[in-house]
Scaffold this motif. Structure first.
Motif: not given
Length: 1004
Positions: A164-189
């Protein structure tokens, strides 16, 4: 003894007394500067804070309020001191602390701004109990909560909180698509059943190590440098895991395998780790509330009441719901009496639920309580307020502290009583209750305060006076008093510049008193303020070493000044000699070039007809600042140094000037030097030089005016002022400044109003708004400089509405499209407007289309999730019912808490209005024409609806997982029992067979 240049305080130590943060002020200083004013107090009226009106409040002295606050008959008192920043809310809480004694029957606690949470308050209460009573409560507070007592439960809870902490994390760089996608997908693991059972929840893993550390017994605790964090090897990515994991976890693994994905995933997990650990260790809100109830029950058994004084309830982001519930819980007779008062901004109660508002006892309006009886300040009251600070500053911090440590009923020492200049000082500058107002007067205090706080007459803000008047004069400009340079011209600039004296009056003052002209103007503006040229009271002039207008040859100083140097005539003045050489082809020295530039600049600025041009003088001309026309704009022929590049250049004489024109210019410049600051041309050949100067001045002025007009050129395809207005209108619309039935007048007002953020959802539209918002001040200043009704080049409060109305009507008719053709070249602010206009015009259609698509997608999402006719009230009731039913069955956990928070946020949003606005977009084909509609959800309804849906899905998924786990556990238990039964049956059969065999053998 004569009073002159007298400094009776230490400027470097002024801010030891003047501290706008009340909680940081020592008690002795607080008592020395405190002023008692009538409080405006009201109980709740109706069901919403907005129903409180001015007539709802009554006046109480602070002592009267305190008596009612402490009345034994009141078992539970809840008070809120409301007001804007700096209104004295925390100051009043500080006063209550000093005036509510702690007794054996009463515990008084002050909750600092940094400790506004229920946990912090519980820790404070426990720390004030007898040592023998503290340990049980400390044990309860330090014990982990939410039923994570077993080690397996602790590991599972930590893993859930990490997801849940990962899911609520704000990306350090909103333009970094990989970071944004990882924040969204990591909780599933982290939630995947295979990954949990095979890796994360097993022994000797990252989760097990962290649990062993954070839940370790004191004797097993490891130092901070031994704490575990995620490393690359903690994320299993083997092929077998990939095949066994669910599809969502596979998607996350695919992202991690991308170039740079693994280190970024590890970094995201480590950024989320501290929050996950703190949530795992913390109590739930219910457990904290229960512990607070236990403490109140404990205090009741000791016949003690609890008084809480909260310096700033809303200091932290969000609201501690558990704290709020505990404060409002009156409880039963077995709980101690609870009285509390908190400082909070007015906006807090404008958005809080009615159940909180209606349960309050009193509201104290600090905006109306400071100053006079109607909330506004009077001159006498203002002087009284300032006098206490002035005296404390003169006495000094150390004597004040010494006074405060010895007695509370002895008045603070008066520094004026031991001053030999007291009589002259009080007669000249005034006094309040025996305390001198020097270096202010009652009028000066009022004029300065009014310049820094336009709302002074309606609402007094103590912090503004402290910071912008008292500290500025006494600390920042204090030394100029002893140097004979007070009041400096810089002080007037800092307080808004000249506002009363006309330009002609200022020029006349400078002519009469060349050496002290700027100080005289400052003194007359601040110490008189009538707009007339006057001589200030003799004692004031003598104290500040200011000359008497009209008698400047004999200034009223105590000792005669030494005679000045013998006047230099035209024939012997080295500057005149240098100008003669200049006409013969020599260069001008740097010193003379600078002097001439300054004199020419002042003359041209005064000669420009600013009103005819329709321009604000301060926006286009200033001697030293970066304005289009300034001292360095003047380029004199053969000056010794190369001129710097400026937006407007005035060549003296013009570049292709003839010899005769150079001669005439030299004659004009000689006369300008000899006329001096007094502009007196009564010297030899003065008339001839004046005529030459006037001819040159007329030419210089015409050239400068032409260049000024070129700064905002207008053609059939482009108008820079109109373009700036159009950009401001687009920004105001996106910032939610327009009602649904807005008019052109509303739009014009919104253009020049300060706005902060937009409710737009997409990066495209938010980026477009950000571009406009960054330039908002420049655009607004540019527009005001051209459409304000001016007088003498000074910007006025009124707007000439003709051009704005024409431009804004055209913008409305075009469906918010920017149709002008900006130039590709230019300079200054007009070109900045053109560049921004080009960017916005190019991106507006695509951004609007993206925003419309996002809003319609959100609408479809809400309709799919909550039904075809989603209504806020029905959704709230339905979700609340589901949550309560599930929680009653023992399920929910942290997901239930997060769902409740999302539901509370959703309940206070304009969701129905956002739905209505989104449906309007369906009917409007043109995305740009719908521009104001994109701000309909300005209260955050779009995000609140989406967040509620996400939390609801997570909650239901969590419940489903819990049910599955319980079924697995129950199935395992039943399977083991069946196996045991089968084993027993087999054993019994074996015994039976053996007995049969033995019986047969015996018979044989």
């Amino acid at each position: 003894m004569i009073m002159q240049n007298h400094l009776c305080w230490e400027p470097a130590r002024v801010r030891e007394i003047i501290n706008p943060e009340a909680e940081a002020v020592p008690d002795a200083v607080f008592r020395a500067v405190h002023s008692d004013w009538s409080l405006k107090v009201a109980p709740p009226k109706g069901t919403a804070f907005q129903e409180l009106s001015t007539t709802s409040f009554r006046s109480l002295s602070p002592r009267e309020f305190l008596e009612q606050f402490l009345q034994p008959e009141r078992p539970h008192v809840q008070a809120a001191a409301l007001g804007r920043s700096g209104s004295g809310k925390s100051h009043f809480i500080h006063w209550m602390r000093l005036n509510i004694p702690e007794t054996s029957e009463r515990m008084v606690l002050v909750v600092p701004k940094a400790g506004t949470s229920l946990r912090s308050i519980i820790e404070l209460i426990v720390s004030r109990l007898d040592p023998a009573e503290q340990q049980p409560f400390r044990d309860a507070l330090s014990r982990a909560g939410d039923a994570t007592m077993t080690r397996d439960g602790q590991k599972g809870r930590l893993l859930n909180e990490l997801a849940e902490a990962v899911r609520g994390l704000a990306p350090s760089d909103p333009e970094d698509e990989l970071e944004v996608e990882l924040i969204d997908q990591l909780p599933h693991i982290l939630y995947d059943p295979h990954m949990r059972q095979t890796h994360f929840l097993k022994e000797k893993t990252i989760i097990a190590d962290i649990v062993d550390h954070v839940f370790a017994a004191p004797e097993e605790y490891k130092p901070a440098e031994d704490r575990r964090i995620f490393v690359d090897g903690d994320l299993p990515l083997g092929g077998g895991d990939y095949l066994a994991a669910a599809q969502l976890a596979r998607n996350a693994m695919s992202l991690i395998r991308l170039d740079g994905g693994l280190p970024k995933a590890v970094e995201i997990l480590n950024r989320s780790l501290d929050l996950a650990i703190s949530r795992t260790l913390s109590f739930s809100g219910d457990r904290l509330i229960g512990l607070m109830t236990s403490l109140r029950r404990h205090l009741r058994r000791q016949d003690r009441e609890l008084v809480l004084l909260i310096e700033d309830f809303a200091r932290l982001q969000g609201i501690d719901r558990a704290l709020l519930q505990s404060l409002l819980d009156q409880g039963s007779e077995d709980l101690c009496k609870l009285r509390w008062a908190m400082a909070v901004t007015t906006g807090f109660f404008e958005t809080i639920a009615e159940t909180v508002y209606t349960r309050m006892t009193w509201f104290i309006d600090m905006d109306k309580s400071s100053g006079g009886g109607t909330g506004g300040m009077t001159r006498d009251t203002l002087a009284g307020f300032a006098a206490r600070y002035l005296n404390a500053i003169r006495v000094g911090i150390d004597p004040i502290q010494n006074w405060g440590s010895h007695a509370t009923d002895v008045p603070v020492p008066n520094a004026c009583t031991r001053c030999d200049l007291r009589s002259e000082c009080h007669n000249s500058f005034g006094a309040h209750e025996g305390v001198g107002l020097y270096p202010f007067t009652e009028t000066a205090l009022w004029n300065m305060a009014e310049r820094t706080d336009p709302r002074l007459g309606q609402e007094f803000n103590p912090r503004i006076l402290q910071k912008d008047v008292l500290a500025r004069v006494l600390a920042d400009h204090g030394l100029t008093v002893s140097e004979g340079a007070f009041p400096p011209a810089e002080l007037l600039d800092e307080l808004g510049g000249g506002k009363r004296l006309s330009v002609l009056d200022q020029s006349a003052i400078r002519r009469q008193a060349p050496a002290a002209g700027d100080r005289l103007i400052t003194a007359i503006e601040l110490y008189d303020g009538s707009g007339k040229t006057v001589n200030l009271e003799e004692g004031i002039r003598r104290s500040f070493n200011l000359p008497l207008l009209g008698e400047v040859d004999t200034p009223p100083t105590p000792d005669p000044l030494p005679p000045g140097p013998t006047p230099v005539g035209p024939a012997t003045d080295p500057r005149i000699i240098e100008l003669h050489a200049w006409t013969e082809g020599r260069n001008l020295s740097q010193a003379l070039s600078q002097e001439l530039r300054e004199r020419i600049f002042r003359a041209v600025v005064e000669a420009v007809d600013w009103d005819r041009l329709g321009l604000e003088r301060a926006s286009y001309a200033a001697a030293a600042t970066n304005r289009p026309f300034r001292n360095n704009s003047i380029k004199i022929l053969r000056q010794s140094t190369a001129g710097v590049q400026t937006q407007i250049d005035l060549h003296v004489p013009r570049k292709d000037a003839t010899d005769a024109e150079v001669q005439k210019t030299a004659l004009a410049l000689q006369g300008l030097i000899l006329a001096g600051d007094t502009f007196d041309w009564s010297f030899e050949r003065g008339g001839e030089m004046l005529a030459a100067f006037l001819d040159c001045l007329s030419e210089w002025t015409a050239r400068v005016e032409a260049d000024l007009l070129a700064f905002a050129p207008a053609s059939t395809d482009w108008n820079a002022v109109g373009a700036a207005l159009e950009l401001l209108a687009v920004g105001a619309a996106l910032a939610g400044q327009l009602r649904s039935d807005w008019t052109i007048t509303d739009l014009l007002d919104a253009c020049l109003r300060v706005w902060e953020d937009t409710a737009a959802e997409t990066n495209e539209m938010r980026g477009l708004f950000a571009r406009i918002a960054r330039q908002r001040q420049m655009l607004a200043d540019f527009v005001r400089a051209h459409v304000s009704a001016t007088k003498g080049g000074q910007v006025g409060a009124l707007i000439d509405p003709r051009l704005p109305r024409r431009v804004l009507r055209g913008l409305k008719a075009s469906g918010w499209r920017l149709v002008q053709t900006p130039p590709r070249e230019g300079r200054g602010d007009p070109f900045e407007v053109a560049r921004l206009y080009s960017v916005v015009a190019d991106a507006l259609a695509d951004s609007a289309a993206a925003e419309r698509a996002a809003r319609l997608a959100w609408l479809e999402e809400m309709e799919e999730m909550f039904g075809p006719e989603p209504k806020r009230a029905a959704i709230v009731e339905c979700v609340r019912s589901v949550r309560e039913t599930v929680s009653a069955s023992g399920f929910g956990g942290n997901a239930s808490t997060l769902l409740q928070a999302a539901l509370d946020n959703f309940a206070g949003r304009q969701f129905d209005d956002a739905i209505f606005g989104a449906r309007e977009l369906r009917a409007e084909i043109d995305p740009v024409a719908s521009l104001p509609a994109y701000a309909r959800a300005r209260e955050g309804a779009v995000g609140a609806g989406r967040e509620l849906g996400r939390r609801l899905q997570t909650f239901l998924a969590d419940v489903d997982r819990s049910l599955s786990l319980r079924e697995q556990e129950d199935g395992a238990k039943y399977a083991a029992l069946a196996q045991s039964q089968e084993t027993i049956k087999t054993a019994l059969q074996s015994i039976s067979d053996d007995l049969d065999f033995l019986e047969t053998a015996n018979v044989a």
